[in-house]
Design a protein around this motif. Structure first.
Motif, short mmCIF file in Angstrom:
data_model
loop_
_atom_site.label_atom_id
_atom_site.label_comp_id
_atom_site.label_asym_id
_atom_site.label_seq_id
_atom_site.Cartn_x
_atom_site.Cartn_y
_atom_site.Cartn_z
N GLU A 88 -0.77 1.23 -2.66
CA GLU A 88 -0.74 2.54 -3.31
C GLU A 88 0.16 2.53 -4.54
OE1 GLU A 88 -0.95 7.04 -1.43
OE2 GLU A 88 0.31 5.51 -0.47
N ARG A 89 1.26 1.78 -4.46
CA ARG A 89 2.19 1.67 -5.60
C ARG A 89 1.68 0.71 -6.67
NH1 ARG A 89 5.88 0.62 -1.45
NH2 ARG A 89 6.18 -1.51 -2.24
N GLY A 90 0.65 -0.06 -6.33
CA GLY A 90 0.16 -1.07 -7.27
C GLY A 90 1.05 -2.29 -7.32
N ASP A 91 1.82 -2.50 -6.24
CA ASP A 91 2.77 -3.62 -6.19
C ASP A 91 2.11 -4.80 -5.48
OD1 ASP A 91 4.88 -5.38 -5.78
OD2 ASP A 91 6.33 -3.80 -5.34
N GLY A 92 1.52 -5.69 -6.26
CA GLY A 92 0.78 -6.82 -5.70
C GLY A 92 1.65 -7.77 -4.89
N HIS A 97 -6.73 -3.36 -7.89
CA HIS A 97 -8.07 -2.82 -8.13
C HIS A 97 -8.48 -1.65 -7.24
CE1 HIS A 97 -8.84 -6.10 -10.88
NE2 HIS A 97 -8.60 -7.00 -9.95
N ALA A 98 -7.78 -1.40 -6.14
CA ALA A 98 -8.20 -0.34 -5.23
C ALA A 98 -8.17 1.01 -5.94
CB ALA A 98 -7.30 -0.30 -4.00
N ASN A 99 -9.21 1.80 -5.72
CA ASN A 99 -9.23 3.14 -6.31
C ASN A 99 -8.61 4.17 -5.37
OD1 ASN A 99 -11.36 3.93 -4.47
ND2 ASN A 99 -12.80 2.84 -5.81
N VAL A 100 -8.46 5.36 -5.84
CA VAL A 100 -7.79 6.42 -5.07
C VAL A 100 -8.52 6.68 -3.75
CG1 VAL A 100 -7.20 8.87 -5.04
CG2 VAL A 100 -6.85 7.52 -7.12
N GLU A 101 -9.83 6.67 -3.80
CA GLU A 101 -10.61 6.94 -2.59
C GLU A 101 -10.41 5.86 -1.53
OE1 GLU A 101 -12.20 9.14 -5.98
OE2 GLU A 101 -11.77 7.01 -5.68
N GLU A 102 -10.33 4.61 -1.96
CA GLU A 102 -10.12 3.51 -1.02
C GLU A 102 -8.75 3.60 -0.36
OE1 GLU A 102 -12.82 -0.17 -2.70
OE2 GLU A 102 -11.08 0.45 -3.89
N VAL A 103 -7.74 3.93 -1.13
CA VAL A 103 -6.40 4.08 -0.56
C VAL A 103 -6.37 5.25 0.41
CG1 VAL A 103 -3.99 4.64 -1.10
CG2 VAL A 103 -5.25 3.04 -2.55
N ARG A 104 -7.04 6.33 0.07
CA ARG A 104 -7.10 7.49 0.95
C ARG A 104 -7.77 7.12 2.27
NH1 ARG A 104 -10.02 11.44 -2.19
NH2 ARG A 104 -8.11 11.55 -3.41
N LEU A 105 -8.82 6.31 2.19
CA LEU A 105 -9.52 5.88 3.40
C LEU A 105 -8.61 5.01 4.26
CD1 LEU A 105 -11.96 5.50 5.21
CD2 LEU A 105 -12.76 3.68 3.68
N LEU A 106 -7.88 4.10 3.66
CA LEU A 106 -6.97 3.23 4.40
C LEU A 106 -5.91 4.05 5.13
CD1 LEU A 106 -6.53 0.39 1.77
CD2 LEU A 106 -7.58 0.14 4.02
N ASN A 107 -5.36 5.05 4.46
CA ASN A 107 -4.38 5.92 5.10
C ASN A 107 -4.99 6.69 6.26
OD1 ASN A 107 -1.81 5.60 3.76
ND2 ASN A 107 -2.73 6.48 1.93
N ALA A 108 -6.22 7.15 6.08
CA ALA A 108 -6.90 7.90 7.15
C ALA A 108 -7.16 7.00 8.36
CB ALA A 108 -8.22 8.47 6.62
N MET A 109 -7.50 5.74 8.10
CA MET A 109 -7.76 4.80 9.19
C MET A 109 -6.49 4.58 10.03
SD MET A 109 -10.13 2.04 7.13
CE MET A 109 -11.00 1.19 8.43
N GLN A 164 -11.76 -3.36 5.16
CA GLN A 164 -11.61 -2.44 4.06
C GLN A 164 -10.63 -2.96 3.02
OE1 GLN A 164 -13.61 0.23 3.78
NE2 GLN A 164 -12.78 0.38 1.71
N ILE A 165 -9.58 -3.66 3.48
CA ILE A 165 -8.66 -4.31 2.54
C ILE A 165 -9.40 -5.36 1.72
CG2 ILE A 165 -6.65 -5.85 2.33
CD1 ILE A 165 -5.81 -3.07 3.06
N GLY A 201 -3.62 -12.51 2.01
CA GLY A 201 -2.56 -12.19 1.07
C GLY A 201 -3.10 -11.98 -0.32
N LEU A 202 -4.04 -12.83 -0.72
CA LEU A 202 -4.68 -12.69 -2.02
C LEU A 202 -5.47 -11.38 -2.09
CD1 LEU A 202 -5.55 -13.67 -4.81
CD2 LEU A 202 -7.30 -15.08 -3.69
N ALA A 203 -6.18 -11.05 -1.00
CA ALA A 203 -6.95 -9.80 -0.97
C ALA A 203 -6.03 -8.60 -1.14
CB ALA A 203 -7.71 -9.69 0.35
N ALA A 204 -4.87 -8.62 -0.48
CA ALA A 204 -3.92 -7.52 -0.61
C ALA A 204 -3.39 -7.42 -2.03
CB ALA A 204 -2.76 -7.73 0.37
N ARG A 205 -3.09 -8.57 -2.63
CA ARG A 205 -2.59 -8.59 -4.01
C ARG A 205 -3.63 -8.00 -4.97
NH1 ARG A 205 1.28 -11.51 -6.88
NH2 ARG A 205 1.93 -12.54 -4.95
N LEU A 206 -4.89 -8.38 -4.79
CA LEU A 206 -5.95 -7.86 -5.65
C LEU A 206 -6.23 -6.39 -5.37
CD1 LEU A 206 -8.46 -10.86 -5.62
CD2 LEU A 206 -6.92 -10.16 -7.47
N ALA A 207 -6.11 -5.99 -4.11
CA ALA A 207 -6.31 -4.59 -3.76
C ALA A 207 -5.27 -3.71 -4.45
CB ALA A 207 -6.26 -4.40 -2.25
N ALA A 208 -4.04 -4.20 -4.54
CA ALA A 208 -2.99 -3.44 -5.22
C ALA A 208 -3.34 -3.22 -6.69
CB ALA A 208 -1.66 -4.17 -5.11
#
Length: 218
Positions: free
Chosen positions: A183-187, A97-109, A133-134, A88-95
């Protein structure tokens, strides 16, 4: 790093991977000589690797033998509690700090994993890559290290919760909700989505446990 140290680390990684891949399952006995022959190394690095795995509670003693450890019901529940908190903490931080490329990769996965919904084992492997990846998208090395330890213990589970009927498709829907929040940045939403995902996975695993006991009889 000297060659002996590297060989020991390689042996450790290979044995750990074999446990994670289900080559060695809970209750299986690990024999130094057999492992040395299988991995093509001497018994000394094998012995050091086995000692390290025992220290990490991935192996346990059965008389003089070392066997792959298993998790009882309470240990399983404890593992999922820790996993939910850390992921849960990782997801919150990903919201955050994740960059555009990382979000694109997650969607592709997620899109690629749609083809695996009828193959629980393949989807399980893909699921591990997605969660990793998260973790990386949190951009917190200390959290990633702790999550690696948690997921190492997940290797002691002989089955995947994705074997429950309909779980594969539901899990991908949960992944989608999680990535949308990131993607929305909603931690807060990302944290909640990840915790819900872990809760559903735990529920599915308990269902597998219950069905296993039913098959064994009284």
């Amino acid at each position: 790093m000297n060659d002996a140290r590297q060989t020991s680390l390689d042996a450790y990684s290979l044995i750990l991977q074999a446990i994670d891949d289900g080559v060695y399952r809970p209750g299986d006995r690990l024999v130094e000589s057999e492992l040395a022959e299988r991995l093509g190394v001497s018994r000394t690095p094998i012995r050091e690797a086995l000692q390290r795995l025992e220290t990490q509670s991935l192996l346990t003693r059965d008389g003089r033998s070392l066997i792959v450890a298993s998790l009882d019901h309470n240990q399983l529940a404890e593992l999922y509690v820790v996993r939910a908190e850390l992921e849960g903490l990782a997801a919150r931080l990903a919201a955050k700090h994740a960059n555009v490329e990382e979000v694109r990769l997650l969607n592709a996965m997620i899109e690629e994993d749609q083809a695996l919904v009828d193959d629980p084992q393949a989807l399980s492997r893909a699921n591990k890559r997605f969660h990793k990846q998260i973790h990386l998208a949190s951009h917190n090395r200390f959290l990633v290290q702790q999550l690696d330890l948690v997921h190492r213990s997940m290797a002691l589970l002989a089955t995947t919760s994705l074997e429950v009927a309909g779980r594969g498709s539901a899990a991908l829907d949960e992944h989608t909700a999680l990535v949308r929040a990131i993607e929305r940045g909603d931690g807060e939403a990302a944290d909640a989505a990840l915790r819900n995902h872990i809760s559903k996975a735990f529920e599915a695993r308990l269902k597998l446990e219950s069905e296993g006991r039913d098959r064994q009889g009284p």
